[in-house]
Scaffold this motif. Structure first.
Motif, PDB file in Angstrom:
ATOM      1  N   THR A  46       1.207  -1.446   0.185  1.00  0.00           N
ATOM      2  CA  THR A  46       0.122   0.055   0.202  1.00  0.00           C
ATOM      3  C   THR A  46       0.661   1.753   0.328  1.00  0.00           C
ATOM      4  N   LEU A  85       1.131   4.201  -3.226  1.00  0.00           N
ATOM      5  CA  LEU A  85       0.538   5.550  -2.855  1.00  0.00           C
ATOM      6  C   LEU A  85       1.553   6.694  -3.291  1.00  0.00           C
ATOM      7  N   ALA A  96      -0.962   8.370   2.425  1.00  0.00           N
ATOM      8  CA  ALA A  96      -1.931   7.386   3.201  1.00  0.00           C
ATOM      9  C   ALA A  96      -3.229   8.385   3.495  1.00  0.00           C
ATOM     10  N   ASP A 145      -7.156   4.227   3.233  1.00  0.00           N
ATOM     11  CA  ASP A 145      -5.927   3.266   2.231  1.00  0.00           C
ATOM     12  C   ASP A 145      -6.054   2.043   3.377  1.00  0.00           C
ATOM     13  N   THR A 188      -6.694  -4.163   0.928  1.00  0.00           N
ATOM     14  CA  THR A 188      -6.580  -2.777   2.218  1.00  0.00           C
ATOM     15  C   THR A 188      -6.464  -3.482   3.464  1.00  0.00           C
TER      16      THR A 188
END
Length: 279
Positions: free
Chosen positions: A7, A11, A18, A46, A95
């Motif tokens: 993640t 990003l 995030a 996020d 997620t």
């Protein structure tokens, strides 16, 4: 690569920070809480911090304290919290979910059992706010072995020597508590936050998330402009509380209102770095 690593990497490639949301598992009831949890990613979250309800959340302000008691009154417990994560994972494999709370419920559940069940449910990280680095090996080592990050907290009073201790063994990300005190209190200035984030980053490559005192899209955007993540908890939890009737039950529009508010906050985070011309 873990879900948290993936993640933050994705990003970073997008040039933005995030947006991390917090809710208390089981607040105000299991069904409503699960519906909010499942809706958070589409509302812009996020990463999700899911609070483990506890009777004495000493680091939390009134909003999250009341949320924990609402959840416990409605029958929440560790087994139900982990069940929520499993139900979430049935429809969302990407997620990250971080369980946040206190050591007592983990210890009462049984550390080995907790780590096994949390990993099986799909938990990615743990933030145990009352477990200092010097005393977390009994949880951190089995958690890390199971693929669960143990995320450490830094505060405005953490000097460079203390940061070295905090960062030794930390994984996932560093959670910087922007103000001294409990959740939901006053906000720190962007300049103070940037200075603290820079100081932490001088000692680690881990992403730095900043929380405590963020209530508006503008505040979330300001934090996101200088940190790797902005964390909003009390403001979301207060929106849940505002959607309850006189008997403490969820009204028909409560879940939608919470997710709409979350979406509004997410926009502040998503546009922050672009507006400052970083990308």
């Amino acid at each position: 690569m873990s879900r948290l690593e993936a993640t933050f990497a994705a990003l970073k490639a997008e040039g933005r920070s995030a947006f991390v949301t917090f809710i208390t598992a089981g607040d105000p009831d299991h069904a409503s809480s699960l519906e909010i949890l499942k809706g958070l990613p589409d509302a812009g979250a996020d990463i999700i911090e899911l609070g483990m309800p506890f009777t004495d959340p000493a680091a939390d302000g009134p909003a999250i304290d009341l949320a924990a008691h609402r959840a416990l009154h409605a029958g929440a417990n560790m087994k139900q919290t982990l069940s929520m994560v499993r139900d979430f994972r049935a429809g969302n494999a990407g997620t990250p979910i971080v369980l946040m709370g206190y050591f007592n419920p983990v210890y009462a559940y049984g550390i080995d059992r907790f780590v096994t069940d949390a990993a099986d449910a799909g938990v990615d990280g743990l933030i145990i706010v009352d477990l200092p680095p010097e005393e977390d090996e009994e949880l951190r080592l089995p958690a890390n072995k199971a693929g669960i990050d143990v995320i450490r907290l830094a505060t405005p009073t953490s000097d460079d020597a203390r940061l070295t201790t905090i960062l030794d063994g930390a994984s996932g990300f560093v959670y910087y508590v922007a103000v001294a005190g409990v959740t939901g209190g006053k906000s720190a200035t962007t300049e103070d936050i940037k200075a603290a984030v820079d100081r932490i980053k001088a000692q680690t490559d881990l992403p730095v998330a900043v929380g405590f005192g963020i209530r508006t899209p503008e505040q979330a955007g300001s934090v996101a402009s200088v940190a790797d993540a902005a964390v909003v908890g009390s403001a979301i939890v207060q929106t849940i509380a505002s959607g309850l009737d006189e008997s403490g039950k969820a009204t028909a529009g409560m879940v939608k209102d919470v997710l709409d508010f979350t979406r509004h906050l997410a926009e502040g985070v998503r546009t922050a770095k672009q507006e400052k011309g970083c990308c």
